[in-house]
Design a protein around this motif. Structure first.
Motif, PDB file in Angstrom:
ATOM      1  N   ILE A 334       0.831  -1.200   0.000  1.00 28.72           N
ATOM      2  CA  ILE A 334       0.000   0.000   0.000  1.00 28.72           C
ATOM      3  C   ILE A 334       0.864   1.247   0.000  1.00 28.72           C
ATOM      4  N   TYR A 335       0.403   2.255  -0.716  1.00 24.15           N
ATOM      5  CA  TYR A 335       1.022   3.586  -0.765  1.00 24.15           C
ATOM      6  C   TYR A 335       2.458   3.564  -1.280  1.00 24.15           C
ATOM      7  N   GLY A 336       2.872   2.464  -1.887  1.00 24.02           N
ATOM      8  CA  GLY A 336       4.216   2.394  -2.440  1.00 24.02           C
ATOM      9  C   GLY A 336       5.315   2.310  -1.397  1.00 24.02           C
ATOM     10  N   ARG A 337       4.941   2.128  -0.127  1.00 23.76           N
ATOM     11  CA  ARG A 337       5.955   2.158   0.926  1.00 23.76           C
ATOM     12  C   ARG A 337       5.696   1.174   2.051  1.00 23.76           C
ATOM     13  N   GLY A 338       4.549   0.521   2.051  1.00 19.79           N
ATOM     14  CA  GLY A 338       4.187  -0.244   3.238  1.00 19.79           C
ATOM     15  C   GLY A 338       3.430  -1.517   2.938  1.00 19.79           C
ATOM     16  N   ILE A 339       3.116  -2.227   4.024  1.00 15.36           N
ATOM     17  CA  ILE A 339       2.449  -3.530   3.970  1.00 15.36           C
ATOM     18  C   ILE A 339       1.168  -3.451   4.793  1.00 15.36           C
ATOM     19  N   ARG A 340       0.067  -3.913   4.228  1.00  8.01           N
ATOM     20  CA  ARG A 340      -1.218  -3.825   4.931  1.00  8.01           C
ATOM     21  C   ARG A 340      -1.655  -5.205   5.446  1.00  8.01           C
ATOM     22  N   ARG A 341      -0.763  -5.797   6.239  1.00  9.05           N
ATOM     23  CA  ARG A 341      -1.025  -7.120   6.793  1.00  9.05           C
ATOM     24  C   ARG A 341      -0.768  -7.117   8.293  1.00  9.05           C
ATOM     25  N   ARG A 342      -1.373  -8.073   8.970  1.00  5.35           N
ATOM     26  CA  ARG A 342      -1.098  -8.315  10.386  1.00  5.35           C
ATOM     27  C   ARG A 342       0.153  -9.188  10.510  1.00  5.35           C
ATOM     28  N   LEU A 343       0.688  -9.235  11.724  1.00  5.04           N
ATOM     29  CA  LEU A 343       1.921  -9.973  11.969  1.00  5.04           C
ATOM     30  C   LEU A 343       1.763 -11.470  11.690  1.00  5.04           C
ATOM     31  N   ALA A 344       0.714 -12.101  12.227  1.00 10.21           N
ATOM     32  CA  ALA A 344       0.596 -13.558  12.163  1.00 10.21           C
ATOM     33  C   ALA A 344       0.608 -14.090  10.727  1.00 10.21           C
ATOM     34  N   PRO A 345      -0.198 -13.542   9.813  1.00  8.13           N
ATOM     35  CA  PRO A 345      -0.113 -14.050   8.442  1.00  8.13           C
ATOM     36  C   PRO A 345       1.216 -13.722   7.756  1.00  8.13           C
ATOM     37  N   MET A 346       1.844 -12.600   8.140  1.00  7.86           N
ATOM     38  CA  MET A 346       3.156 -12.290   7.574  1.00  7.86           C
ATOM     39  C   MET A 346       4.167 -13.368   7.933  1.00  7.86           C
ATOM     40  N   LEU A 347       4.007 -13.978   9.111  1.00  8.54           N
ATOM     41  CA  LEU A 347       4.924 -15.018   9.565  1.00  8.54           C
ATOM     42  C   LEU A 347       4.361 -16.418   9.326  1.00  8.54           C
ATOM     43  N   GLY A 348       3.422 -16.505   8.377  1.00 13.93           N
ATOM     44  CA  GLY A 348       2.926 -17.792   7.931  1.00 13.93           C
ATOM     45  C   GLY A 348       2.057 -18.533   8.921  1.00 13.93           C
ATOM     46  N   GLY A 349       1.560 -17.829   9.944  1.00 15.76           N
ATOM     47  CA  GLY A 349       0.720 -18.479  10.930  1.00 15.76           C
ATOM     48  C   GLY A 349       1.462 -19.459  11.825  1.00 15.76           C
ATOM     49  N   ASP A 350       2.794 -19.409  11.804  1.00 16.57           N
ATOM     50  CA  ASP A 350       3.634 -20.303  12.608  1.00 16.57           C
ATOM     51  C   ASP A 350       3.743 -19.744  14.022  1.00 16.57           C
TER      52      ASP A 350
END
Length: 542
Positions: A334-350
């Motif tokens: 998003i906005y060419g500079r960032g990520i619009r995700r929560r931590l848990a899915p970013m880390l694969g739900g592990d």
């Protein structure tokens, strides 16, 4: 109450609209927050940060304020706020609230008066121009959503400035009348017992102040706020949203006379670079390049917040590296500079990796900030627009709407995540609370341990060892003579290494993710499992 209470705080960030609906209208409210404060005490947090609950059209999650002195009816009324404060006091929880005075909503009476006539006494409360003018270093905060910081207002017959959304006109904080009103707003809430403010968009206020009066590089605006605090409640804090280069941090602290807490985007960005690489070096380097805070001040450290993961403090190459690891699809960016995700899915739900990230953040020098839902590994909803993807209802149970609300689905302020690995049937407080090995159980253990380790408020330095996947930091209580070292394995493979600290030959675990052999040898050898963590204290001698 001691003036340095914030030095040993764990802050829990709550969005009142998404935390708990107490009356079944589909929207979270202040009574709902008050009813669930026991969860925060179980978690171990001792301070809450409330996102906006002021009167607002809610086009930007309440950051578009239309009355700074009123509770929006969707949240209840001032009596409900006082009830929340009383309940927090019973549980020994301090309360921080938002101070959103860089801009208002277009619906605010001040702006409505200002646009009505050029001679309006409120005209100079905002920034106007007959033609759009470029302001050096000032660009739209939401590129692709807003093309300019100027919007034509037909009624006013001029353009008004807004660095955020076009429905959020910038306040002219250089105007003494505006600053007097800010002081009145602060005094009002301080009288009701709050422990301080999280000040929104601080650098943008400083930029307007600097343009009108260059003394102190515009930072005199923070001096004015600190004066209000000093008169009303010297123990209250100012926590600033200051996404500025790390070299400017000292100016915003003002030797401890401006901000008490500075939200540290520099370390936050490098923490995610370290997670992306599975190596401790980026975070260690970031701490080395960041000067310690002045006395009575602290950095605020966190993993994710209510906005996008803004990666502007990284180089373009580093930014793309983090994006590739955690936002491989364009829809995740998003906005060419960032990520619009929560931590848990970013880390694969592990859960092991998520718990490691929590241990990493909680081991850092500064005041840790947990966002609601991080303790149970809540996910995101990428079908929602912009930053709303990370703004979904708290998941309390596996019952209807995740226990957030009894309302029908169509009445909910946002749809709860109901399916998949991050849906409320799979992840919720009720299911995880009785399980010490759950993510919630592990987070509770970490927070409790963090609050019990007084050394983590003492001077620190990086621990000495050679092991690329590991981050390590050492804290020394010079008065008591005790030492704590925190070691975290960011990699997915087990490691063993020599801890080259000559005075730490006898160490005992105070927190660990699993059983480990006692360190032995000179220097002692440390074992860490995949995504493992150990906080250890030097064994006390008789």
């Amino acid at each position: 109450m001691h003036e340095d209470w914030h030095r040993n705080a764990v802050i829990y960030q709550i969005d009142p609209s998404l935390f708990r609906d107490s009356n079944g209208d589909g929207r979270g409210d202040l009574r709902g927050v008050a009813d669930r404060l026991d969860h925060l005490r179980a978690l171990g947090a001792n301070c809450i940060w409330l996102l906006p609950f002021y009167k607002s059209p809610f086009r930007d999650a309440g950051y578009d304020v239309s009355d700074h002195l009123s509770v929006d009816p969707r949240f209840g009324d001032i009596a409900d706020f006082i009830h929340l404060m009383e309940r927090a006091e019973e549980l020994q929880l301090r309360v921080l609230i938002e101070l959103v005075v860089q801009h208002t909503s277009v619906d605010h009476p001040w702006f409505q008066h200002a646009r009505s006539h050029r001679d309006s006494p409120y005209r100079d409360w905002f920034l106007w121009s007959d033609e759009p003018v470029e302001v050096e270093g000032v660009e739209p905060i939401f590129p692709g959503i807003e093309d300019s910081i100027w919007t034509w207002d037909e009624q006013a017959g001029q353009y008004y400035r807004h660095v955020f959304y076009s429905h959020q006109p910038d306040l002219n904080v250089a105007n003494p009348a505006v600053r007097a009103e800010i002081a009145r707003i602060m005094a009002y809430w301080l009288r009701l017992g709050i422990a301080g403010f999280r000040v929104d968009a601080v650098p943008h206020m400083v930029e307007v102040a600097r343009a009108a009066d260059p003394r102190k590089d515009g930072l005199w605006i923070l001096d004015d706020m600190r004066d209000v605090i000093a008169r009303r409640n010297p123990d209250a804090v100012l926590m600033g949203e200051t996404d500025v280069p790390v070299s400017k941090y000292d100016e915003y602290f003002g030797n401890g006379q401006r901000l008490n807490l500075l939200l540290d985007f520099w370390v936050n960005n490098h923490l995610f670079l370290a997670l992306a690489r599975g190596e401790g070096e980026p975070l260690a380097r970031a701490l080395t390049e960041r000067k310690p805070p002045p006395p009575h001040s602290r950095f605020g450290v966190w993993l994710r917040n209510h906005d996008e993961l803004d990666l502007e403090q990284l180089s373009p190459q580093e930014r793309e590296e983090v994006m590739a690891a955690f936002a491989p699809d364009e829809d995740m960016r998003i906005y060419g500079r960032g990520i619009r995700r929560r931590l848990a899915p970013m880390l694969g739900g592990d859960d092991a990796r998520i718990a490691m990230a929590h241990a990493l953040m909680l081991s850092l020098p500064g005041v840790p900030i947990l966002r609601y839902g991080e303790e149970i590994g809540m996910g995101d909803d990428l079908s929602l627009p912009e930053r709303r993807s990370v703004r979904t209802p708290m998941q309390w149970s596996d019952t209807r709407n995740g226990g957030f609300s009894s309302a029908d689905a169509g009445e909910l302020v946002a749809p709860p995540i109901s399916e998949g690995a991050f849906g409320y049937p799979a992840r919720n407080v009720e299911a995880e609370m009785p399980q010490p090995d759950s993510l919630l159980g592990r987070t509770i253990a970490m927070v409790g341990c963090r609050l019990g380790i007084r050394e983590m408020g003492c001077p620190y330095r990086l621990a000495r060892f050679e092991c690329r996947p590991v981050f390590g930091v050492r804290y020394d209580d010079e008065e008591g003579g005790s030492v704590v070292v925190a070691l975290i394995n960011l990699g997915g493979e087990p490691v063993e290494f020599a801890l080259r600290e000559d005075d730490l030959l006898e160490l005992v675990d105070v927190l660990r993710d699993r059983d480990y052999p006692t360190p032995e040898g000179k220097p002692p050898r440390i074992a860490l499992g995949p995504y493992g963590y150990r906080w250890m204290r030097r064994k006390q001698r008789e």
